[in-house]
Design a protein around this motif. Structure first.
Motif, PDB file in Angstrom:
ATOM      1  N   THR A   1       0.836  -1.198   0.000  1.00 54.60           N
ATOM      2  CA  THR A   1       0.000   0.000   0.000  1.00 54.60           C
ATOM      3  C   THR A   1       0.873   1.251   0.000  1.00 54.60           C
ATOM      4  N   ARG A   2       0.621   2.122  -0.950  1.00 57.92           N
ATOM      5  CA  ARG A   2       1.296   3.419  -1.007  1.00 57.92           C
ATOM      6  C   ARG A   2       0.234   4.457  -1.378  1.00 57.92           C
ATOM      7  N   ARG A   3       0.222   5.575  -0.651  1.00 56.74           N
ATOM      8  CA  ARG A   3      -0.757   6.642  -0.910  1.00 56.74           C
ATOM      9  C   ARG A   3      -2.178   6.071  -0.899  1.00 56.74           C
ATOM     10  N   GLY A   4      -2.423   5.129  -0.004  1.00 58.05           N
ATOM     11  CA  GLY A   4      -3.750   4.545   0.122  1.00 58.05           C
ATOM     12  C   GLY A   4      -4.125   3.582  -0.979  1.00 58.05           C
ATOM     13  N   GLN A   5      -3.163   3.221  -1.853  1.00 57.11           N
ATOM     14  CA  GLN A   5      -3.459   2.355  -2.998  1.00 57.11           C
ATOM     15  C   GLN A   5      -2.876   0.966  -2.762  1.00 57.11           C
ATOM     16  N   SER A   6      -3.745  -0.036  -2.662  1.00 55.16           N
ATOM     17  CA  SER A   6      -3.310  -1.417  -2.490  1.00 55.16           C
ATOM     18  C   SER A   6      -2.926  -2.018  -3.833  1.00 55.16           C
ATOM     19  N   GLN A   7      -2.192  -3.134  -3.789  1.00 55.14           N
ATOM     20  CA  GLN A   7      -1.916  -3.901  -4.999  1.00 55.14           C
ATOM     21  C   GLN A   7      -2.678  -5.219  -5.005  1.00 55.14           C
ATOM     22  N   GLY A   8      -3.469  -5.493  -3.974  1.00 56.99           N
ATOM     23  CA  GLY A   8      -4.163  -6.760  -3.880  1.00 56.99           C
ATOM     24  C   GLY A   8      -5.669  -6.586  -3.851  1.00 56.99           C
ATOM     25  N   PHE A   9      -6.385  -7.616  -4.301  1.00 54.62           N
ATOM     26  CA  PHE A   9      -7.847  -7.600  -4.267  1.00 54.62           C
ATOM     27  C   PHE A   9      -8.327  -8.996  -3.876  1.00 54.62           C
ATOM     28  N   ALA A  10      -9.536  -9.089  -3.382  1.00 58.46           N
ATOM     29  CA  ALA A  10     -10.106 -10.375  -2.973  1.00 58.46           C
ATOM     30  C   ALA A  10     -10.258 -11.290  -4.181  1.00 58.46           C
ATOM     31  N   ALA A  11      -9.830 -12.539  -4.036  1.00 61.92           N
ATOM     32  CA  ALA A  11      -9.913 -13.496  -5.141  1.00 61.92           C
ATOM     33  C   ALA A  11     -11.342 -13.574  -5.671  1.00 61.92           C
ATOM     34  N   GLY A  12     -11.472 -13.488  -6.983  1.00 63.30           N
ATOM     35  CA  GLY A  12     -12.780 -13.589  -7.618  1.00 63.30           C
ATOM     36  C   GLY A  12     -13.545 -12.289  -7.743  1.00 63.30           C
ATOM     37  N   ASP A  13     -13.016 -11.201  -7.191  1.00 57.76           N
ATOM     38  CA  ASP A  13     -13.721  -9.912  -7.211  1.00 57.76           C
ATOM     39  C   ASP A  13     -13.299  -9.115  -8.452  1.00 57.76           C
ATOM     40  N   GLY A  14     -14.032  -9.297  -9.524  1.00 56.64           N
ATOM     41  CA  GLY A  14     -13.685  -8.641 -10.782  1.00 56.64           C
ATOM     42  C   GLY A  14     -13.774  -7.130 -10.721  1.00 56.64           C
ATOM     43  N   ALA A  15     -14.766  -6.608 -10.014  1.00 59.81           N
ATOM     44  CA  ALA A  15     -14.911  -5.149  -9.908  1.00 59.81           C
ATOM     45  C   ALA A  15     -13.706  -4.544  -9.201  1.00 59.81           C
ATOM     46  N   ALA A  16     -13.217  -5.224  -8.165  1.00 56.89           N
ATOM     47  CA  ALA A  16     -12.046  -4.724  -7.431  1.00 56.89           C
ATOM     48  C   ALA A  16     -10.805  -4.768  -8.313  1.00 56.89           C
ATOM     49  N   LEU A  17     -10.654  -5.834  -9.093  1.00 64.80           N
ATOM     50  CA  LEU A  17      -9.520  -5.916 -10.021  1.00 64.80           C
ATOM     51  C   LEU A  17      -9.547  -4.732 -10.984  1.00 64.80           C
ATOM     52  N   THR A  18     -10.723  -4.432 -11.526  1.00 68.67           N
ATOM     53  CA  THR A  18     -10.848  -3.340 -12.492  1.00 68.67           C
ATOM     54  C   THR A  18     -10.526  -1.989 -11.860  1.00 68.67           C
ATOM     55  N   ARG A  19     -11.060  -1.739 -10.666  1.00 67.43           N
ATOM     56  CA  ARG A  19     -10.775  -0.454  -9.996  1.00 67.43           C
ATOM     57  C   ARG A  19      -9.286  -0.285  -9.743  1.00 67.43           C
ATOM     58  N   LEU A  20      -8.652  -1.352  -9.289  1.00 68.23           N
ATOM     59  CA  LEU A  20      -7.237  -1.305  -8.953  1.00 68.23           C
ATOM     60  C   LEU A  20      -6.380  -1.096 -10.205  1.00 68.23           C
ATOM     61  N   ALA A  21      -6.631  -1.903 -11.229  1.00 64.20           N
ATOM     62  CA  ALA A  21      -5.845  -1.784 -12.457  1.00 64.20           C
ATOM     63  C   ALA A  21      -6.075  -0.428 -13.123  1.00 64.20           C
ATOM     64  N   ASP A  22      -7.314   0.055 -13.104  1.00 64.35           N
ATOM     65  CA  ASP A  22      -7.626   1.347 -13.733  1.00 64.35           C
ATOM     66  C   ASP A  22      -6.857   2.479 -13.053  1.00 64.35           C
ATOM     67  N   ALA A  23      -6.752   2.419 -11.721  1.00 62.98           N
ATOM     68  CA  ALA A  23      -6.013   3.457 -10.996  1.00 62.98           C
ATOM     69  C   ALA A  23      -4.548   3.488 -11.427  1.00 62.98           C
ATOM     70  N   PHE A  24      -3.956   2.308 -11.647  1.00 61.24           N
ATOM     71  CA  PHE A  24      -2.561   2.264 -12.073  1.00 61.24           C
ATOM     72  C   PHE A  24      -2.416   2.694 -13.536  1.00 61.24           C
ATOM     73  N   PHE A  25      -3.341   2.321 -14.380  1.00 64.92           N
ATOM     74  CA  PHE A  25      -3.288   2.787 -15.769  1.00 64.92           C
ATOM     75  C   PHE A  25      -3.300   4.314 -15.828  1.00 64.92           C
ATOM     76  N   ARG A  26      -4.069   4.954 -14.951  1.00 56.13           N
ATOM     77  CA  ARG A  26      -4.266   6.397 -15.008  1.00 56.13           C
ATOM     78  C   ARG A  26      -3.136   7.210 -14.388  1.00 56.13           C
ATOM     79  N   SER A  27      -2.303   6.598 -13.540  1.00 56.88           N
ATOM     80  CA  SER A  27      -1.326   7.398 -12.791  1.00 56.88           C
ATOM     81  C   SER A  27       0.106   6.878 -12.938  1.00 56.88           C
ATOM     82  N   PRO A  28       0.895   7.443 -13.849  1.00 57.18           N
ATOM     83  CA  PRO A  28       2.306   7.063 -13.968  1.00 57.18           C
ATOM     84  C   PRO A  28       3.084   7.301 -12.675  1.00 57.18           C
ATOM     85  N   GLU A  29       2.756   8.350 -11.945  1.00 53.41           N
ATOM     86  CA  GLU A  29       3.459   8.652 -10.704  1.00 53.41           C
ATOM     87  C   GLU A  29       3.195   7.586  -9.652  1.00 53.41           C
TER      88      GLU A  29
END
Length: 372
Positions: A308-336
């Motif tokens: 976790t950095r700046r409140g952003q985790s790298q893990g999501f609950a197994a099988g939770d597709g919505a959580a995977l999408t939110r997490l990956a989208d945040a990384f796609f959007r922020s190079p920093e």
């Protein structure tokens, strides 16, 4: 010290890489090392680990037993080879080697047999067979605390003779790799690419990526997905990629060197249903890559304080597709954000998961067993 390493096969995989590094490290420290593989030698294009062992004069022998119907013959072969040149310690890796190797080593009169549990797979037949094997072992090494808990709860392992030694990685190999130019696989060089690397198997939760593909990739022209590996899902995944379009998804065969892909990737995706301690996460972290992975055995332990950095985790609950999408989208959007967490990942691996640390822990365990 004389050590035999017993493994199911020597194709390039996480357990096989760990065994190779351990065998080489023990040989360099002056111990007599031998590797016995129950299966046949790998094909020429997957011979990298065998070549590394041979280049440093580690003895490697192959039984050629590639089917479960030959398990009795495999056990006899192992027992004969072990008895012909008895080791002080036998170390087994993977399910078949744990079961057959432990039995063979005991028949050959080896006093200290150390098992290796690398995945928490709760199939009934597997649990029954592996729990019997564990009762014959002097000690059981698990790759993560969660796998150790699984061994104690599901396999009735003795907590006093069950410890954790995580995998290691050669961090400079991935840290210093030259990033792949995506134009080499027919995509624009500036593409944002999420990579999946591993066996194309239901265990890996690949269906979650497929289910979330439209929301995560389809509405973003610069986002792409590459999947690297072989396995039973290869054909259906290839058909799916053709339907989606090769300009957005590519299914590539197993690669001898994945470091350039990890160095160039925007992130690693690994939505597994179960693991032990996935080597590909270690390798991605060593490359400074963000990892979006399910919270299963070993993954969160690998991430540690880097999770976790700046409140952003790298893990999501197994099988939770919505959580995977939110997490990956945040990384796609922020190079920093990617840079910050990637640097934290890299430092964490270098500090806690080096090959040297792994080898020292195994060597200390063997010496402790022999001193009793």
């Amino acid at each position: 010290m004389r050590v035999d390493f017993l493994i199911t096969e020597l194709n390039v995989g996480g357990a096989e890489k760990a065994l190779t590094e351990l065998a080489l490290g023990m040989q360099r420290r002056g111990h007599r090392v031998r590797v016995l593989s129950i299966g046949s030698a790998p094909s020429a294009d997957r011979h990298r680990l065998v070549d590394r062992l041979a280049n440093e004069h580690v003895t490697v022998e192959f039984g050629g037993f590639d089917h479960w119907s030959r398990m009795i013959s495999a056990t006899r072969w192992l027992a004969r080879r072990i008895h012909a040149d008895p080791p002080d310690v036998c170390q087994t890796f993977l399910f078949h080697a744990n079961c057959l190797g432990t039995l063979a080593a005991k028949r050959a009169g080896v006093r200290h047999v150390v098992g290796g549990l690398r995945v928490a797979e709760a199939k009934r037949v597997r649990l029954i067979l592996e729990s019997k094997a564990i009762r014959r072992m002097s000690h059981l090494v698990c790759v993560s605390e969660q796998v150790r808990s699984f061994a104690i709860e599901q396999l009735s392992a003795n907590p006093q003779s069950c410890s954790v030694i995580p995998n290691g990685v050669d961090a400079p190999t991935y840290r210093d790799a030259v990033a792949l130019d995506w134009s080499q696989i027919g995509w624009p060089s500036e593409s944002q690419v999420a990579v999946f690397i591993g066996r194309l198997h239901p265990q890996k939760g690949i269906e979650l990526i497929q289910q979330q593909f439209h929301e995560l990739f389809a509405d973003h022209s610069n986002r792409r997905l590459v999947m690297i590996g072989d396995g039973p899902l290869r054909e259906p995944l290839s058909r799916w990629a053709d339907e989606v379009g090769q300009d957005r998804v590519k299914i590539l065969p197993w690669q001898n060197d994945v470091a350039p892909f990890l160095k160039a990737a925007t992130m690693l995706l690994l939505p597994s249903h179960y693991e032990g301690m996935p080597n590909i996460v270690l390798e991605a972290m060593a490359a400074g890559c963000v990892t979006v992975c399910s919270r299963v055995e070993g993954s969160i332990e690998l991430l540690g304080d880097a999770s976790t950095r700046r409140g952003q985790s790298q893990g999501f609950a197994a099988g939770d597709g919505a959580a995977l999408t939110r997490l990956a989208d945040a990384f796609f959007r922020s190079p920093e954000l990617r840079r910050q967490i990637g640097e934290a990942n890299q430092l964490h691996v270098e500090n806690y998961f080096s090959n040297r640390q792994m080898i020292e822990r195994y060597e200390a365990l063997y010496e402790l067993l022999l001193s009793r």
